[in-house]
Design a protein around this motif. Structure first.
Motif, PDB file in Angstrom:
ATOM      1  N   ASP A 204       0.821  -1.005   0.120  1.00 17.17           N
ATOM      2  CA  ASP A 204       0.018  -0.025  -0.237  1.00 17.17           C
ATOM      3  C   ASP A 204       0.834   1.219   0.015  1.00 17.17           C
ATOM      4  OD1 ASP A 204      -2.143  -1.678   0.071  1.00 17.17           O
ATOM      5  OD2 ASP A 204      -2.565  -1.403   2.395  1.00 17.17           O
ATOM      6  N   LYS A 205       0.319   2.320  -0.215  1.00 18.85           N
ATOM      7  CA  LYS A 205       0.974   3.738  -0.318  1.00 18.85           C
ATOM      8  C   LYS A 205       0.006   4.522   0.745  1.00 18.85           C
ATOM      9  CE  LYS A 205       0.801   3.473  -4.608  1.00 18.85           C
ATOM     10  NZ  LYS A 205       0.961   3.926  -6.252  1.00 18.85           N
ATOM     11  N   GLN A 207      -1.770   8.181   0.639  1.00 16.93           N
ATOM     12  CA  GLN A 207      -1.793   9.234  -0.316  1.00 16.93           C
ATOM     13  C   GLN A 207      -2.464  10.579   0.383  1.00 16.93           C
ATOM     14  OE1 GLN A 207      -3.849   6.947  -4.006  1.00 16.93           O
ATOM     15  NE2 GLN A 207      -4.353   6.097  -1.973  1.00 16.93           N
ATOM     16  N   GLY A 213       2.890   9.300  -2.750  1.00 21.96           N
ATOM     17  CA  GLY A 213       2.257   8.084  -2.906  1.00 21.96           C
ATOM     18  C   GLY A 213       3.048   6.702  -3.379  1.00 21.96           C
ATOM     19  N   ASP A 215       4.536   3.025  -2.674  1.00 26.97           N
ATOM     20  CA  ASP A 215       4.443   1.733  -1.969  1.00 26.97           C
ATOM     21  C   ASP A 215       5.198   1.467  -1.050  1.00 26.97           C
ATOM     22  OD1 ASP A 215       1.929   1.200  -3.391  1.00 26.97           O
ATOM     23  OD2 ASP A 215       2.868  -0.100  -4.603  1.00 26.97           O
ATOM     24  N   SER A 240      -5.192   1.567  -3.570  1.00 24.92           N
ATOM     25  CA  SER A 240      -4.210   1.706  -3.682  1.00 24.92           C
ATOM     26  C   SER A 240      -3.373   1.941  -2.099  1.00 24.92           C
ATOM     27  CB  SER A 240      -3.516   2.952  -4.340  1.00 24.92           C
ATOM     28  OG  SER A 240      -3.822   2.595  -5.742  1.00 24.92           O
ATOM     29  N   LEU A 243      -5.883   7.078   2.849  1.00 29.68           N
ATOM     30  CA  LEU A 243      -5.713   8.338   2.504  1.00 29.68           C
ATOM     31  C   LEU A 243      -5.566   9.281   3.593  1.00 29.68           C
ATOM     32  CD1 LEU A 243      -6.270  10.348   0.220  1.00 29.68           C
ATOM     33  CD2 LEU A 243      -8.536  10.411   1.039  1.00 29.68           C
ATOM     34  N   THR A 253       7.312  12.020   3.025  1.00 30.14           N
ATOM     35  CA  THR A 253       7.266  10.577   2.763  1.00 30.14           C
ATOM     36  C   THR A 253       8.745  10.166   2.550  1.00 30.14           C
ATOM     37  OG1 THR A 253       5.508  10.911   1.141  1.00 30.14           O
ATOM     38  CG2 THR A 253       6.935   8.889   0.899  1.00 30.14           C
TER      39      THR A 253
END
Length: 255
Positions: A204-205, A207, A213, A215, A240, A243, A253
């Motif tokens: 998953d990422k 976002q 975003g 992974d 994906s 959120l 990130t």
């Protein structure tokens, strides 16, 4: 209804004082934070299950009395110099909580909201601005709150929670996207002392606003600029990943 046809003197009060009947066999000391039990309306030294109504202006000694035999007079609005655990110069504006009638903290877990830091005085001592009528805990809509001092993996039962990270470099791992988790994660450390890492599941990422975003890359509240009260609000996303719908503070990130 009948309107007045003559003068009618009334009793008025002005200013920031109020009075509440005191519970049986207890003493509220001068300077104590005072709480009212909503179920009865009686005042007592602030404790779990009460609502903050101000600071005692004078001692109210009802040690041998029945409930309501005397009243406690409180100052319900103003500023008070308080010892707040861990207070530093960068904490101006932070919400303050009490765990009893004379213990004040920044941690919104297990405490009762008092007010906001108005001015730094010295290490661990601040002026707190309070208004028992109008000021509201900024996290009041979270009834379930939890302090994080070790790494934690969230699950379905963590929906709707407020998490406060108080120890540096702890990792909060989000479940796979099939398990929705909607929560808010706060940095509870003083300026530049605690990094917060929010880690997605491997596939998953995370976002969100100006987030790339990617992974399996953490969302990090950068330690060097992290401030008490920085937060990330996590919500259910799409296939994906989760959120991030709101960020406060400096977040990035993982590279």
């Amino acid at each position: 209804m009948t309107t007045l046809a003559a003068d009618k003197p009334r009793a008025y009060e002005v200013g920031d004082r109020n009075e509440f009947p005191v519970i049986a066999t207890d003493i509220i000391y001068e300077g104590a934070a005072v709480g009212v039990v909503d179920g009865t309306g009686y005042a007592k030294p602030l404790a779990s299950g009460t609502r903050f109504v101000g600071f005692a202006e004078t001692q109210a000694n009802n040690a041998t009395g029945a409930a309501g035999d005397i009243n406690v007079r409180v100052i319900e609005e103003g500023m008070a110099q308080l010892s707040v655990s861990g207070a530093v110069m960068t904490d101006v504006g932070q919400p303050v909580y009490a765990t009893d009638d004379d213990t004040f903290v920044f941690l919104p877990v297990g405490g009762i909201f008092i007010g906001f830091v108005h001015r730094f005085v010295s290490s661990g001592v601040v002026m707190v601005e309070f208004d028992a009528i109008d000021y509201v805990d900024p996290w009041a809509h979270y009834s379930v709150r939890e302090a994080i001092t070790v790494d934690k993996t969230l699950d379905i039962e963590d929906n709707g929670k407020l998490f406060v990270v108080t120890v540096d470099a702890k990792i909060i791992t989000l479940p796979a996207v099939a398990t929705p988790v909607n929560c808010t994660i706060i940095n509870g450390g003083a300026f530049g002392t605690v990094a917060v890492n929010i880690s997605p599941a491997a596939a998953d990422k995370i976002q969100g606003p100006d987030l790339p975003g990617t992974d399996n890359k953490d969302l990090i509240n950068t330690k060097a600029t992290a401030r008490r009260g920085d937060f990330a609000k996590i919500a259910t996303g799409d296939a994906s990943g989760p959120l991030c719908i709101e960020l406060y503070g400096t977040w990035a990130t993982e590279l």
